[in-house]
Scaffold this motif. Structure first.
Motif, mmCIF file in Angstrom:
data_model
loop_
_atom_site.group_PDB
_atom_site.id
_atom_site.type_symbol
_atom_site.label_atom_id
_atom_site.label_comp_id
_atom_site.label_asym_id
_atom_site.label_seq_id
_atom_site.Cartn_x
_atom_site.Cartn_y
_atom_site.Cartn_z
ATOM 1 N N ASP A 431 0.821 -1.214 0.000
ATOM 2 C CA ASP A 431 0.000 0.000 0.000
ATOM 3 C C ASP A 431 0.854 1.263 0.000
ATOM 4 O OD1 ASP A 431 -2.247 -1.554 -0.001
ATOM 5 O OD2 ASP A 431 -2.773 -1.216 2.106
ATOM 6 N N VAL A 432 1.934 1.276 0.785
ATOM 7 C CA VAL A 432 2.807 2.458 0.813
ATOM 8 C C VAL A 432 3.471 2.644 -0.541
ATOM 9 C CG1 VAL A 432 4.818 3.540 1.870
ATOM 10 C CG2 VAL A 432 3.204 2.287 3.296
ATOM 11 N N TRP A 433 3.994 1.579 -1.108
ATOM 12 C CA TRP A 433 4.642 1.676 -2.414
ATOM 13 C C TRP A 433 3.653 2.142 -3.481
ATOM 14 C CZ3 TRP A 433 9.385 1.504 -4.554
ATOM 15 C CH2 TRP A 433 10.451 1.131 -3.725
ATOM 16 N N ASP A 434 2.446 1.594 -3.486
ATOM 17 C CA ASP A 434 1.453 2.006 -4.483
ATOM 18 C C ASP A 434 1.153 3.496 -4.360
ATOM 19 O OD1 ASP A 434 1.297 -0.538 -5.472
ATOM 20 O OD2 ASP A 434 -0.655 -1.012 -4.596
ATOM 21 N N ALA A 435 0.910 3.943 -3.141
ATOM 22 C CA ALA A 435 0.569 5.350 -2.930
ATOM 23 C C ALA A 435 1.715 6.264 -3.322
ATOM 24 C CB ALA A 435 0.186 5.569 -1.462
ATOM 25 N N ALA A 436 2.927 5.899 -2.940
ATOM 26 C CA ALA A 436 4.080 6.764 -3.193
ATOM 27 C C ALA A 436 4.455 6.795 -4.666
ATOM 28 C CB ALA A 436 5.268 6.293 -2.352
ATOM 29 N N ALA A 437 4.553 5.625 -5.282
ATOM 30 C CA ALA A 437 4.995 5.569 -6.682
ATOM 31 C C ALA A 437 4.015 6.297 -7.589
ATOM 32 C CB ALA A 437 5.155 4.115 -7.132
ATOM 33 N N ARG A 438 2.740 6.134 -7.343
ATOM 34 C CA ARG A 438 1.766 6.761 -8.241
ATOM 35 C C ARG A 438 1.649 8.261 -7.980
ATOM 36 N NH1 ARG A 438 -0.550 1.238 -8.184
ATOM 37 N NH2 ARG A 438 0.015 0.546 -10.285
ATOM 38 N N THR A 439 1.960 8.688 -6.787
ATOM 39 C CA THR A 439 2.058 10.130 -6.539
ATOM 40 C C THR A 439 3.217 10.712 -7.332
ATOM 41 O OG1 THR A 439 1.108 9.910 -4.322
ATOM 42 C CG2 THR A 439 2.378 11.906 -4.782
ATOM 43 N N VAL A 440 4.349 10.034 -7.307
ATOM 44 C CA VAL A 440 5.523 10.496 -8.049
ATOM 45 C C VAL A 440 5.226 10.536 -9.549
ATOM 46 C CG1 VAL A 440 7.898 9.920 -8.698
ATOM 47 C CG2 VAL A 440 7.180 9.734 -6.316
ATOM 48 N N PHE A 441 4.626 9.461 -10.087
ATOM 49 C CA PHE A 441 4.287 9.436 -11.513
ATOM 50 C C PHE A 441 3.391 10.611 -11.887
ATOM 51 C CE2 PHE A 441 4.503 4.494 -11.681
ATOM 52 C CZ PHE A 441 5.871 4.551 -11.656
ATOM 53 N N GLY A 442 2.387 10.852 -11.062
ATOM 54 C CA GLY A 442 1.419 11.886 -11.369
ATOM 55 C C GLY A 442 2.007 13.286 -11.399
ATOM 56 N N LEU A 443 3.138 13.464 -10.738
ATOM 57 C CA LEU A 443 3.764 14.791 -10.677
ATOM 58 C C LEU A 443 4.990 14.907 -11.571
ATOM 59 C CD1 LEU A 443 3.441 15.362 -6.818
ATOM 60 C CD2 LEU A 443 2.094 16.444 -8.633
ATOM 61 N N LEU A 447 10.364 6.152 -11.898
ATOM 62 C CA LEU A 447 10.163 5.003 -11.017
ATOM 63 C C LEU A 447 11.373 4.716 -10.138
ATOM 64 C CD1 LEU A 447 8.465 2.579 -10.127
ATOM 65 C CD2 LEU A 447 9.276 1.352 -12.168
ATOM 66 N N SER A 448 12.586 4.941 -10.650
ATOM 67 C CA SER A 448 13.774 4.547 -9.889
ATOM 68 C C SER A 448 14.962 5.391 -10.294
ATOM 69 C CB SER A 448 14.089 3.069 -10.134
ATOM 70 O OG SER A 448 15.310 2.701 -9.514
ATOM 71 N N HIS A 449 15.809 5.686 -9.334
ATOM 72 C CA HIS A 449 17.076 6.355 -9.646
ATOM 73 C C HIS A 449 18.236 5.374 -9.698
ATOM 74 C CE1 HIS A 449 20.852 8.558 -8.519
ATOM 75 N NE2 HIS A 449 20.475 9.238 -9.582
ATOM 76 N N HIS A 450 18.377 4.494 -8.692
ATOM 77 C CA HIS A 450 19.552 3.625 -8.706
ATOM 78 C C HIS A 450 19.354 2.249 -8.086
ATOM 79 C CE1 HIS A 450 19.870 5.880 -4.854
ATOM 80 N NE2 HIS A 450 20.377 4.759 -4.384
ATOM 81 N N HIS A 451 18.217 1.951 -7.483
ATOM 82 C CA HIS A 451 18.009 0.615 -6.923
ATOM 83 C C HIS A 451 17.513 -0.380 -7.960
ATOM 84 C CE1 HIS A 451 17.565 2.118 -2.489
ATOM 85 N NE2 HIS A 451 18.823 2.061 -2.884
#
Length: 511
Positions: A431-443, A447-451
């Motif tokens: 749930d945390v990953w879904d909320a965070a990743a899709r917030t980032v996409f929307g703005l 998806l990733s810088h180095h991991h």
């Protein structure tokens, strides 16, 4: 001047934390999907190719785990994502070529691994099969001082590689926190970025060529296409591919003379936004200090004991005249409160410590998420993404720091934790990953810088790549038509099934 070879002793990867109580007789596998078995006949054929074939408890369990926080939570309740059927540890390119040709012939999945320091399940064998451990391929084959390049085997561990370079007066400048746990092949496969990437670049910048083994056993070398108009840069096909297109066995990397001069500063800002804007301004002027780390006020208090300040750590290294020229621009743009440079020295002294995570796993379930975003969206992404993480039931903390800066964008490193019931933590992580990743996409962030992607981010790949995801599918089908290389990763379907899922609540333990 050439120096070759430079021996670097091979060593095996350290087991991921938290698995001491795991036993084959009682272990549970958490992932959906079918497992690809290996029969005695195939095992015997593998043993004819390579003498280092293991099916014992320790090797199988160690190869089933990495530094993925969710995997560490699973281990506390007697679980792993998936066990391999065998671990094979080759010693040369000929063995790797023959192993892949055999697995391609028999449709056996192969998951390549190095130090297993990934935090997203990148090297987990999600359909069983063979884990190809490349850590016995270690050493520097050639160092060309005039060209500032080095050829190094993929299983060489990062700290040993850097130590060998420094004895010769050089550095790669690539300093991930996992430098003592990770290998050159892993750095390239995940397109890693070290703590000094603002000065030295990511592995996409540092890697000039690779030698790789394809799924059918063919060995290819990509030429050094930097500053070349000789078709597409094929090296970059393998950078960030996470073992899905081929097995990297060696690489040609750019190196720098070992720096003999440093500058450092610590500056406090009243807001995160002010710190971001100061960094944007000096990057716009062409300054690129090696270390650029802006912590929000919560992380600043946690790490440095400050109150109501967002602390920026700065450090540069290299030729004195070059460093001083950029440093003037840095200080002119950083209009916050000067702080003691002991903060920088303290961070430098403990920046690669990773052992503290194990006792935290059961207590507060920590995890991280790193992304890149344009300067124009960075501050808003920081505020809205931490808020989205906090909004998930069970979250106790959500913070971030800016850890990598470039001319047009920067990397944000989010940290979150909570205390949901241990059997409910898979749901909470999702749930945390879904909320965070899709917030980032929307703005407008990525998806990733180095991991990298691994298993944890696979479900976001189609959304992240959009229309270009079909190109990735086409590359995979062309280069690995039988789908044996690290199947279940990068969001790609395979003959063994779609990327596996896991239950949001823990299954019952055997026994």
């Amino acid at each position: 001047m050439k120096k070759s070879p430079i021996p670097v002793s091979a060593r095996l990867p350290e087991p991921a934390p938290g698995g001491a109580g795991l036993r084959l007789a009682t272990i549970n596998e958490t992932l959906s999907g079918k497992v690809a078995p290996i029969d005695d006949k195939l095992l015997a054929r593998l043993e004819k190719i390579c003498s280092n074939v293991f099916v014992d408890e320790k090797n199988l369990i160690d190869a089933a785990r990495d530094w993925w926080p969710l995997g560490m939570v699973w281990a506390t309740t007697g679980r792993v994502a998936r066990l391999p059927a065998a671990v094979v540890r080759p010693t040369c390119v000929e063995e790797i070529s023959a192993i892949l040709a055999l697995c391609n012939e028999t449709a056996t999945p192969v998951t390549t691994s190095g130090g297993r320091s990934g935090v997203l399940g990148n090297s987990l064998p999600v359909f069983g099969g063979v884990v190809l451990d490349c850590t016995l391929l270690s050493g520097i084959a050639d160092l060309r001082e005039d060209d500032l390049t080095v050829d190094v085997l993929a299983g060489t561990f990062g700290d040993d590689f850097e130590a060998a370079l420094q004895k010769e007066g050089y550095t790669a400048g690539h300093w991930p926190q996992s430098v003592a746990l990770s290998t050159i092949g892993g750095w390239i496969a995940c397109n890693g970025a070290g703590q000094m990437s603002t000065r030295y670049g990511t592995m996409a910048d540092i890697t000039k060529g690779v030698t790789a083994v394809l799924a059918d056993g063919r060995v290819i070398e990509t030429s050094d296409y930097a500053q070349s108009a000789t078709g597409p840069d094929l090296t970059q096909l393998f950078v960030g591919s996470e073992g899905t297109l081929g097995v990297i066995i060696s690489a040609r990397l750019h190196i720098r003379p070992l720096p003999d001069y440093t500058r450092s500063a610590a500056i406090g800002f009243k807001s995160f936004d002010d710190g971001v804007d100061a960094i944007r301004r000096f990057m716009r002027r062409g300054a690129n200090p090696a270390v650029v780390r802006l912590y929000d006020d919560v992380e600043s208090h946690r790490n440095f004991g400050t109150e109501d300040l967002h602390v920026l750590l700065l450090r540069d290294e290299g030729d004195r005249s070059v460093v001083d020229g950029g440093w003037t621009a840095v200080l002119e743009e950083c209009d916050g409160e000067p702080l003691n440079t002991d903060l920088v020295d303290g961070w430098m002294s403990h920046r690669n410590q990773v052992k503290s995570i194990e006792p935290l796993i059961e207590d507060r379930a920590p995890d991280t998420m790193e992304i890149t975003a344009p300067w124009s969206a960075l501050a808003q992404i920081y505020h809205e993404t931490t808020a989205a993480m906090f909004a998930v039931e069970g979250t106790r903390t959500a913070t971030a720091h800016l850890s990598h800066a470039y001319g047009d964008r920067a990397g944000l490193y989010f940290m979150f934790g909570g205390r949901p019931d241990i059997n409910e933590r898979p749901r909470w992580y999702r749930d945390v990953w879904d909320a965070a990743a899709r917030t980032v996409f929307g703005l407008g962030g990525n998806l990733s810088h180095h991991h990298g992607i691994g298993l944890a981010r696979s479900r976001f790949m189609k959304e992240a790549l959009g229309s270009s995801f079909d190109v990735l599918i086409g590359l995979k089908q062309s280069m690995d038509p039988n789908g044996i290389l690290n199947p279940g990763k990068m969001g790609l379907d395979s003959p063994f099934g779609p990327p596996p899922e896991w239950a949001d609540t823990a299954p019952k333990i055997k026994g």
